[in-house]
Design an enzyme around this catalytic site. Sequence first.
Site, PDB file in Angstrom:
ATOM      1  N   TYR A   1      43.157  37.372  49.327  1.00  0.00           N
ATOM      2  CA  TYR A   1      43.390  38.659  49.313  1.00  0.00           C
ATOM      3  C   TYR A   1      42.676  39.481  50.437  1.00  0.00           C
ATOM      4  O   TYR A   1      43.545  40.239  51.204  1.00  0.00           O
ATOM      5  CB  TYR A   1      42.924  38.988  48.077  1.00  0.00           C
TER       6      TYR A   1
ATOM      7  N   LYS B   1      44.423  41.733  53.537  1.00  0.00           N
ATOM      8  CA  LYS B   1      44.149  42.940  53.503  1.00  0.00           C
ATOM      9  C   LYS B   1      43.694  43.602  54.874  1.00  0.00           C
ATOM     10  O   LYS B   1      43.706  44.749  55.169  1.00  0.00           O
ATOM     11  CB  LYS B   1      43.332  43.471  52.387  1.00  0.00           C
TER      12      LYS B   1
HETATM   13  P1  NAI Z   1      49.094  47.362  40.017  1.00  0.00           P
HETATM   14  O1  NAI Z   1      49.092  46.077  39.591  1.00  0.00           O
HETATM   15  O2  NAI Z   1      49.202  48.241  39.061  1.00  0.00           O
HETATM   16  O3  NAI Z   1      50.233  47.721  41.147  1.00  0.00           O
HETATM   17  C1  NAI Z   1      50.903  46.835  41.964  1.00  0.00           C
HETATM   18  C2  NAI Z   1      52.303  46.721  41.778  1.00  0.00           C
HETATM   19  O4  NAI Z   1      53.058  46.075  42.719  1.00  0.00           O
HETATM   20  C3  NAI Z   1      52.944  46.348  40.467  1.00  0.00           C
HETATM   21  O5  NAI Z   1      53.654  47.366  39.884  1.00  0.00           O
HETATM   22  C4  NAI Z   1      53.766  45.156  40.830  1.00  0.00           C
HETATM   23  O6  NAI Z   1      54.760  45.000  39.971  1.00  0.00           O
HETATM   24  C5  NAI Z   1      54.148  45.476  42.329  1.00  0.00           C
HETATM   25  N1  NAI Z   1      54.438  44.299  43.013  1.00  0.00           N
HETATM   26  C6  NAI Z   1      53.976  42.997  42.999  1.00  0.00           C
HETATM   27  N2  NAI Z   1      54.505  42.032  43.807  1.00  0.00           N
HETATM   28  C7  NAI Z   1      55.434  42.847  44.259  1.00  0.00           C
HETATM   29  C8  NAI Z   1      56.558  42.271  45.134  1.00  0.00           C
HETATM   30  N3  NAI Z   1      56.601  41.295  45.634  1.00  0.00           N
HETATM   31  N4  NAI Z   1      57.608  43.383  45.548  1.00  0.00           N
HETATM   32  C9  NAI Z   1      57.481  44.584  44.857  1.00  0.00           C
HETATM   33  N5  NAI Z   1      56.372  44.804  43.847  1.00  0.00           N
HETATM   34  C10 NAI Z   1      55.504  44.057  43.813  1.00  0.00           C
HETATM   35  O7  NAI Z   1      47.796  47.278  40.840  1.00  0.00           O
HETATM   36  P2  NAI Z   1      47.222  48.734  41.992  1.00  0.00           P
HETATM   37  O8  NAI Z   1      45.886  48.521  41.645  1.00  0.00           O
HETATM   38  O9  NAI Z   1      48.251  49.975  41.605  1.00  0.00           O
HETATM   39  O10 NAI Z   1      47.446  48.131  43.407  1.00  0.00           O
HETATM   40  C11 NAI Z   1      48.124  49.024  44.365  1.00  0.00           C
HETATM   41  C12 NAI Z   1      47.540  48.222  45.753  1.00  0.00           C
HETATM   42  O11 NAI Z   1      46.381  49.006  45.793  1.00  0.00           O
HETATM   43  C13 NAI Z   1      47.740  46.926  45.699  1.00  0.00           C
HETATM   44  O12 NAI Z   1      48.109  46.540  47.009  1.00  0.00           O
HETATM   45  C14 NAI Z   1      46.212  46.528  45.647  1.00  0.00           C
HETATM   46  O13 NAI Z   1      45.920  45.424  46.145  1.00  0.00           O
HETATM   47  C15 NAI Z   1      45.465  47.682  46.262  1.00  0.00           C
HETATM   48  N6  NAI Z   1      44.189  47.899  45.962  1.00  0.00           N
HETATM   49  C16 NAI Z   1      43.885  48.352  44.742  1.00  0.00           C
HETATM   50  C17 NAI Z   1      42.794  48.673  44.254  1.00  0.00           C
HETATM   51  C18 NAI Z   1      42.124  49.194  43.041  1.00  0.00           C
HETATM   52  O14 NAI Z   1      40.983  49.600  42.883  1.00  0.00           O
HETATM   53  N7  NAI Z   1      43.107  49.538  42.021  1.00  0.00           N
HETATM   54  C19 NAI Z   1      41.338  48.231  45.305  1.00  0.00           C
HETATM   55  C20 NAI Z   1      41.712  47.801  46.541  1.00  0.00           C
HETATM   56  C21 NAI Z   1      43.209  47.674  46.826  1.00  0.00           C
END
Ligand code: NAI
Length: 302
Positions: free
Chosen positions: A167, A171
């Site tokens: 990851y 990133k």
């Molecule tokens: P989340 O799991 O709620 O959202 C991620 C979304 O991406 C999900 O709805 C999922 O279905 C979708 N997804 C996954 N694989 C996919 C694909 N191949 N094609 C289309 N959609 C896909 O998690 P969150 O926290 O909202 O994450 C959003 C972004 O923020 C991610 O890139 C995560 O790595 C990043 N992030 C989040 C942090 C946090 O504190 N929540 C910290 C640092 C980064």
Amino acid sequence: MTEPITFDGRVAVVTGAGGGLGRTYALELARRGARVVVNDLGGAVDGTGASQKAADVVVDEIVDAGGEAVANYDSVATEEGGAAIIQTALDAFDTVDIVINNAGILRDRSFAKMDLSDVQAVIDVHLKGAFNVSIPAFRIMKEKSYGRFVFTTSASGLFGNFGQANYGAAKAGLVGLSNVIAIEGEKYNIKSNAVAPIAKTRMTEDLLGPFADMVQPEQVTPMVVYLCSEANEGTHEIFTVGGGRYGRVFIGTNQGWFAGTEEIPSVEAVSENLGTIRDISDYVVPLNNNDEIMLLGQMLSG
Ligand code: NAI
């Protein structure tokens, strides 16, 4: 007073917008007048499975609130998926102005136990996924001389975090991608920035400890939406956003130790000068390769 920031006439693609952070970006962009492609594969946090429900629910929320949105269920992880996501924007709304590369999964494991299939899956969604969506989008933006990209990086990539080699590498790679798009997009009014969010979502609710309830996705949204706006003239930057804190992360380089060009210094000389080599009290933040070469050039030319 700042003019209200609106997105009338703008078309936004938000990947992974069926929940968590992406959902809040899609809702806020739509509330401010953007027409939005809500992309989500609808799988689990580890990337397995798929469902149309996640994207559909968010589209319904937007439409119920009087906004315009369409769902797309393709995976960002394939070239065809990326192309289909951008095609959805073209079919429904004729263009693309904004891309938020937000879709993400986790396959955490300590490095000694890491399996290459977990590396592949994570790189495919985060890093290659951003290429798959952004290449076709960039071509449209270049043609119309307007575009805004936001890439989702992470503290795990910028600073490192136990158990997240796959990851973290993906990133950190997104920062490199954003930087080059910022440089190549400059003359076409295409801005590209990266955001490292901190927010309680299904991905992080077990990882954030006592602060979990104090870091809401909605606190990240204003920064990301600002970066997507016409008002934003900034590019090539990284922001850290969470729990009410809005800051900048930057990649700089110090003056370093200049050994001169007369003779190659010994290994011992490097050891003796390590303090100066590592000292970060005086630094610059290069905006491209040339900025760093100029720094060296000044030393070489005395
Ligand atoms: P989340 O799991 O709620 O959202 C991620 C979304 O991406 C999900 O709805 C999922 O279905 C979708 N997804 C996954 N694989 C996919 C694909 N191949 N094609 C289309 N959609 C896909 O998690 P969150 O926290 O909202 O994450 C959003 C972004 O923020 C991610 O890139 C995560 O790595 C990043 N992030 C989040 C942090 C946090 O504190 N929540 C910290 C640092 C980064």
